[in-house]
Motif scaffolding. Structure first.
Motif, PDB file in Angstrom:
ATOM      1  N   TRP A  33       0.804  -1.220   0.000  1.00 18.28           N
ATOM      2  CA  TRP A  33       0.000   0.000   0.000  1.00 18.28           C
ATOM      3  C   TRP A  33       0.841   1.276   0.000  1.00 18.28           C
ATOM      4  O   TRP A  33       0.350   2.357   0.319  1.00 18.28           O
ATOM      5  CB  TRP A  33      -0.990   0.031   1.178  1.00 18.28           C
ATOM      6  CG  TRP A  33      -1.897  -1.159   1.182  1.00 18.28           C
ATOM      7  CD1 TRP A  33      -2.278  -1.863   0.093  1.00 18.28           C
ATOM      8  CD2 TRP A  33      -2.510  -1.776   2.305  1.00 18.28           C
ATOM      9  NE1 TRP A  33      -3.091  -2.907   0.464  1.00 18.28           N
ATOM     10  CE2 TRP A  33      -3.264  -2.877   1.826  1.00 18.28           C
ATOM     11  CE3 TRP A  33      -2.500  -1.509   3.679  1.00 18.28           C
ATOM     12  CZ2 TRP A  33      -3.986  -3.709   2.660  1.00 18.28           C
ATOM     13  CZ3 TRP A  33      -3.229  -2.340   4.513  1.00 18.28           C
ATOM     14  CH2 TRP A  33      -3.968  -3.430   4.014  1.00 18.28           C
ATOM     15  N   TYR A 118     -16.410   0.708 -12.455  1.00 22.20           N
ATOM     16  CA  TYR A 118     -15.114   1.377 -12.506  1.00 22.20           C
ATOM     17  C   TYR A 118     -15.108   2.590 -13.434  1.00 22.20           C
ATOM     18  O   TYR A 118     -14.370   3.539 -13.218  1.00 22.20           O
ATOM     19  CB  TYR A 118     -14.005   0.383 -12.872  1.00 22.20           C
ATOM     20  CG  TYR A 118     -13.620  -0.448 -11.667  1.00 22.20           C
ATOM     21  CD1 TYR A 118     -12.741   0.061 -10.716  1.00 22.20           C
ATOM     22  CD2 TYR A 118     -14.182  -1.697 -11.453  1.00 22.20           C
ATOM     23  CE1 TYR A 118     -12.416  -0.675  -9.586  1.00 22.20           C
ATOM     24  CE2 TYR A 118     -13.865  -2.441 -10.327  1.00 22.20           C
ATOM     25  CZ  TYR A 118     -12.975  -1.923  -9.402  1.00 22.20           C
ATOM     26  OH  TYR A 118     -12.665  -2.637  -8.277  1.00 22.20           O
ATOM     27  N   LEU A 121     -16.275   5.174 -11.282  1.00 26.85           N
ATOM     28  CA  LEU A 121     -15.213   5.574 -10.352  1.00 26.85           C
ATOM     29  C   LEU A 121     -14.298   6.637 -10.972  1.00 26.85           C
ATOM     30  O   LEU A 121     -13.863   7.564 -10.301  1.00 26.85           O
ATOM     31  CB  LEU A 121     -14.383   4.351  -9.937  1.00 26.85           C
ATOM     32  CG  LEU A 121     -13.217   4.635  -8.984  1.00 26.85           C
ATOM     33  CD1 LEU A 121     -13.715   4.855  -7.560  1.00 26.85           C
ATOM     34  CD2 LEU A 121     -12.198   3.505  -9.016  1.00 26.85           C
ATOM     35  N   GLU A 176      -6.896  12.720  -8.716  1.00 26.05           N
ATOM     36  CA  GLU A 176      -7.690  11.519  -8.941  1.00 26.05           C
ATOM     37  C   GLU A 176      -6.967  10.254  -8.481  1.00 26.05           C
ATOM     38  O   GLU A 176      -7.533   9.412  -7.798  1.00 26.05           O
ATOM     39  CB  GLU A 176      -8.000  11.373 -10.442  1.00 26.05           C
ATOM     40  CG  GLU A 176      -9.040  12.321 -10.955  1.00 26.05           C
ATOM     41  CD  GLU A 176     -10.435  11.842 -10.607  1.00 26.05           C
ATOM     42  OE1 GLU A 176     -11.099  12.569  -9.834  1.00 26.05           O
ATOM     43  OE2 GLU A 176     -10.830  10.761 -11.069  1.00 26.05           O
ATOM     44  N   ARG A 179      -6.831   9.963  -4.801  1.00 27.95           N
ATOM     45  CA  ARG A 179      -8.128   9.573  -4.253  1.00 27.95           C
ATOM     46  C   ARG A 179      -8.356   8.061  -4.448  1.00 27.95           C
ATOM     47  O   ARG A 179      -8.730   7.347  -3.513  1.00 27.95           O
ATOM     48  CB  ARG A 179      -9.242  10.363  -4.964  1.00 27.95           C
ATOM     49  CG  ARG A 179     -10.655   9.920  -4.634  1.00 27.95           C
ATOM     50  CD  ARG A 179     -11.693  10.775  -5.349  1.00 27.95           C
ATOM     51  NE  ARG A 179     -11.761  10.557  -6.788  1.00 27.95           N
ATOM     52  CZ  ARG A 179     -12.469   9.571  -7.361  1.00 27.95           C
ATOM     53  NH1 ARG A 179     -13.140   8.721  -6.614  1.00 27.95           N
ATOM     54  NH2 ARG A 179     -12.492   9.425  -8.671  1.00 27.95           N
ATOM     55  N   ILE A 180      -8.075   7.578  -5.650  1.00 25.32           N
ATOM     56  CA  ILE A 180      -8.303   6.165  -5.948  1.00 25.32           C
ATOM     57  C   ILE A 180      -7.360   5.274  -5.136  1.00 25.32           C
ATOM     58  O   ILE A 180      -7.743   4.229  -4.632  1.00 25.32           O
ATOM     59  CB  ILE A 180      -8.149   5.918  -7.466  1.00 25.32           C
ATOM     60  CG1 ILE A 180      -9.360   6.519  -8.182  1.00 25.32           C
ATOM     61  CG2 ILE A 180      -8.015   4.447  -7.782  1.00 25.32           C
ATOM     62  CD1 ILE A 180      -9.211   6.674  -9.667  1.00 25.32           C
ATOM     63  N   TRP A 181      -6.129   5.728  -4.991  1.00 29.32           N
ATOM     64  CA  TRP A 181      -5.140   4.974  -4.210  1.00 29.32           C
ATOM     65  C   TRP A 181      -5.620   4.810  -2.756  1.00 29.32           C
ATOM     66  O   TRP A 181      -5.512   3.744  -2.166  1.00 29.32           O
ATOM     67  CB  TRP A 181      -3.806   5.719  -4.266  1.00 29.32           C
ATOM     68  CG  TRP A 181      -2.762   5.219  -3.326  1.00 29.32           C
ATOM     69  CD1 TRP A 181      -2.116   4.016  -3.386  1.00 29.32           C
ATOM     70  CD2 TRP A 181      -2.245   5.900  -2.176  1.00 29.32           C
ATOM     71  NE1 TRP A 181      -1.226   3.913  -2.358  1.00 29.32           N
ATOM     72  CE2 TRP A 181      -1.276   5.049  -1.600  1.00 29.32           C
ATOM     73  CE3 TRP A 181      -2.487   7.141  -1.592  1.00 29.32           C
ATOM     74  CZ2 TRP A 181      -0.560   5.407  -0.455  1.00 29.32           C
ATOM     75  CZ3 TRP A 181      -1.772   7.504  -0.458  1.00 29.32           C
ATOM     76  CH2 TRP A 181      -0.822   6.640   0.098  1.00 29.32           C
ATOM     77  N   GLN A 182      -6.187   5.899  -2.205  1.00 29.47           N
ATOM     78  CA  GLN A 182      -6.657   5.830  -0.818  1.00 29.47           C
ATOM     79  C   GLN A 182      -7.903   4.964  -0.706  1.00 29.47           C
ATOM     80  O   GLN A 182      -8.068   4.217   0.252  1.00 29.47           O
ATOM     81  CB  GLN A 182      -6.938   7.242  -0.296  1.00 29.47           C
ATOM     82  CG  GLN A 182      -5.648   7.999  -0.035  1.00 29.47           C
ATOM     83  CD  GLN A 182      -5.884   9.423   0.441  1.00 29.47           C
ATOM     84  OE1 GLN A 182      -6.810  10.093  -0.002  1.00 29.47           O
ATOM     85  NE2 GLN A 182      -5.038   9.893   1.331  1.00 29.47           N
ATOM     86  N   GLU A 183      -8.774   5.062  -1.731  1.00 28.12           N
ATOM     87  CA  GLU A 183     -10.035   4.333  -1.688  1.00 28.12           C
ATOM     88  C   GLU A 183      -9.828   2.833  -1.902  1.00 28.12           C
ATOM     89  O   GLU A 183     -10.458   2.004  -1.269  1.00 28.12           O
ATOM     90  CB  GLU A 183     -10.958   4.902  -2.781  1.00 28.12           C
ATOM     91  CG  GLU A 183     -12.417   4.565  -2.604  1.00 28.12           C
ATOM     92  CD  GLU A 183     -13.270   5.236  -3.681  1.00 28.12           C
ATOM     93  OE1 GLU A 183     -13.007   6.418  -3.997  1.00 28.12           O
ATOM     94  OE2 GLU A 183     -14.169   4.558  -4.197  1.00 28.12           O
ATOM     95  N   LYS A 184      -8.908   2.497  -2.828  1.00 25.20           N
ATOM     96  CA  LYS A 184      -8.784   1.099  -3.256  1.00 25.20           C
ATOM     97  C   LYS A 184      -7.609   0.356  -2.633  1.00 25.20           C
ATOM     98  O   LYS A 184      -7.406  -0.827  -2.908  1.00 25.20           O
ATOM     99  CB  LYS A 184      -8.685   1.028  -4.791  1.00 25.20           C
ATOM    100  CG  LYS A 184      -9.928   1.515  -5.508  1.00 25.20           C
ATOM    101  CD  LYS A 184     -11.037   0.472  -5.454  1.00 25.20           C
ATOM    102  CE  LYS A 184     -12.337   1.050  -5.968  1.00 25.20           C
ATOM    103  NZ  LYS A 184     -13.474   0.141  -5.744  1.00 25.20           N
ATOM    104  N   LYS A 185      -6.782   1.047  -1.851  1.00 22.90           N
ATOM    105  CA  LYS A 185      -5.656   0.394  -1.171  1.00 22.90           C
ATOM    106  C   LYS A 185      -4.752  -0.385  -2.130  1.00 22.90           C
ATOM    107  O   LYS A 185      -4.742  -1.622  -2.124  1.00 22.90           O
ATOM    108  CB  LYS A 185      -6.187  -0.579  -0.090  1.00 22.90           C
ATOM    109  CG  LYS A 185      -6.876   0.113   1.058  1.00 22.90           C
ATOM    110  CD  LYS A 185      -5.881   0.510   2.114  1.00 22.90           C
ATOM    111  CE  LYS A 185      -6.582   1.185   3.279  1.00 22.90           C
ATOM    112  NZ  LYS A 185      -5.794   2.285   3.850  1.00 22.90           N
TER     113      LYS A 185
END
Lengths: 257, 257
Positions: A33, A118, A121, A176, A179-185
């Protein structure tokens, strides 16, 4: 460590049979992560390193292990995002996103459902039926991102993904991806030559020097997210990276005199 | 407006051509059998249409053409895919192909008659030979020019053969293959008539030979004009198909940036 790169060297044989060392004994350990930026001037082997992690190519010496397993070939667990998107122009947006799901042998209905999720997303629900050349560069990269995320890889390997975008779109895409990195781990390894981009995104910045490609230093970026590109702390780190980076470039340009 | 001007240009071009033709006939005092006047030819065309000769021969020609062309397309594309994908095999086969390619299909005629007798088959074989080489060569080069990024993407998402061939390689090479099909169509139509002139008892080529034998030069020219018109129509049809493919592939429609 989740990803361990141990004494990895890569040499290519040139046309005149001489060997060109692109990577020289690179050691790098990456946590799960973690958001890692590989930063360096062109020719420092950062893209080569990414290709080795992806499994498109194998190291001349040394090993790359992910979760204990040595990388020998590409895997759907590590998806590469290319600078020129790598979208299939004959497929529309939703069919592009479904590409990886087809290989996973999912039912058509299930594929469509995941793809739509997706596409939403990345904010392209209004463009499902468009073909890639009808979309702007930023939108195309969103499609590539949705396509990568849809197969739920553990690792995203991004090779100067925003390099072809204009400055405004680029900043927007950086927001973006964070945000996606934090949301999707995900674990993200992100190749760039843009210092600000690296400071904005990375947990750690790996600065590389060219000929042959080596890791010069690794700089931690302890700033909280979402980072303010104009804050004093941000600028201080940017300055630090710049000094290191510049040193390596100067060394490259003037070092031989 | 533009369309009207275009149509006017076509009409005036044809009218001028016919006028010069008529002028030559009027001033030259040639034997009418050496150069029939436009009016005579028009009458001849009417005659051929009315008594059904034209449609009979046209149907025969078209069915031979479709058979030979379809065979050329199917074998040309399938062999082209295999040979384009196997570089080593292609390097081995290419010299023979390059040697045979410039040979006019008509040159094979003595053998074709020996092997296949007379009737429909010789003409079909000649059309096949004429259409085969452009299709094969454009398919091979289309496959070899597939952007390696598409292959990397496929590899990354775990797309294996035969899916790789049908989902990635064939569609990626298709615009180039379609171009080859267009060239093959023109060449094949030219050789259809040639084939029917030497080996058939029916068809548009035979119509010309038959008219010559009965000293009807007006019907010879009428036949030539019909062949021109139907070739032009076929060419337009495949152009429409090509345009459709280009739109599907997103090559030609309005890009936004």
């Amino acid at each position: 460590m989740y990803i361990s790169i141990e004494k990895v060297s890569k040499a290519f044989t040139l046309k005149d049979k001489s060997a060109l060392t692109v990577l020289d004994k690179v050691d790098l350990y990456i946590k799960e992560w973690e958001f890692i930026c590989l930063l360096g001037p062109s020719g420092c082997g950062k893209s080569t390193l990414l290709n080795l992690i992806a499994g498109f190519d194998t190291p001349s010496t040394g090993t790359i292990k992910i979760d204990g397993d040595t990388v020998t070939q590409p895997s759907i667990d590590r998806i590469v995002i290319f600078q020129n998107y790598g979208l299939l122009p004959w497929r529309n947006v939703i069919k592009n996103v479904e590409l990886g799901l087809e290989a996973k042998k999912l039912k058509r209905k299930k594929r469509r459902q995941i793809a739509e999720e997706y596409i939403q997303l990345v904010g392209l629900s209004d463009y499902k039926k468009h073909h890639p050349p009808q979309l702007s560069g930023g939108m195309q990269q969103r499609v590539a991102l949705a396509r990568a995320l849809a197969v739920e890889p553990k690792i995203l390997l991004m090779d100067e993904p925003f390099g072809a975008l204009d400055a405004m779109t680029r900043m927007h895409m950086q927001d973006e991806i964070e945000r996606i990195w934090q949301e999707k781990k995900k674990t993200i390894i992100f190749v760039t030559h843009d210092i600000e981009e690296a400071v904005f995104l990375a947990d750690r910045i790996v600065i590389m020097t060219p000929s042959p490609g080596r890791v010069k230093t690794i700089i931690e970026v302890p700033l909280p997210r979402k980072r303010d590109r104009t804050s004093l702390d941000f600028l201080k780190i940017k300055d630090k990276v710049f000094t290191e980076f510049n040193g390596s470039v100067n060394n490259f340009v003037y070092g031989s005199f | 407006m533009g369309k009207i001007v275009k149509v006017l240009k076509v009409i005036s071009s044809l009218a001028l051509f016919v006028a010069i033709w008529e002028l030559i006939v009027l001033t030259g005092r040639y034997e009418p059998s050496l150069l029939p006047s436009p009016v005579k030819v028009l009458e001849g065309m009417g005659e051929l249409v009315k008594d059904g000769t034209l449609i009979t021969h046209f149907k025969v020609s078209l069915s031979r053409f479709i058979t030979g062309y379809a065979m050329a397309v199917i074998t040309g594309i399938s062999l082209g895919l295999v040979l384009g994908y196997n570089k080593k095999v292609w390097e081995f086969v290419e010299p023979v192909v390059q040697l045979l390619r410039p040979v006019s299909p008509i040159a094979w005629f003595p053998f074709i008659v020996l092997w296949f007798g007379i009737g429909d088959v010789p003409a079909i074989i000649i059309i096949f030979i004429a259409g085969f080489f452009p299709t094969l060569l454009s398919t091979v080069s289309g496959v070899r020019k597939v952007d390696p990024v598409y292959l990397n993407v496929a590899n990354n998402f775990g797309i294996r053969q035969p899916h790789l061939l049908f989902k990635i390689i064939l569609p990626a090479a298709f615009p180039m293959i379609a171009n080859g099909l267009h060239i093959a169509l023109g060449t094949a139509w030219v050789f259809l008539v040639a084939g029917e002139m030497v080996g058939a008892q029916s068809g548009l080529g035979y119509l010309i030979i038959d008219s010559r034998n009965s000293l009807r030069s007006d019907l010879v020219l009428a036949g030539i004009i019909f062949i021109g018109i139907s070739g032009l129509v076929l060419d337009r049809l495949i152009k429409l198909l090509e345009g459709y493919i280009e739109r599907q592939w997103g090559v030609s429609d309005g890009r936004r940036n």
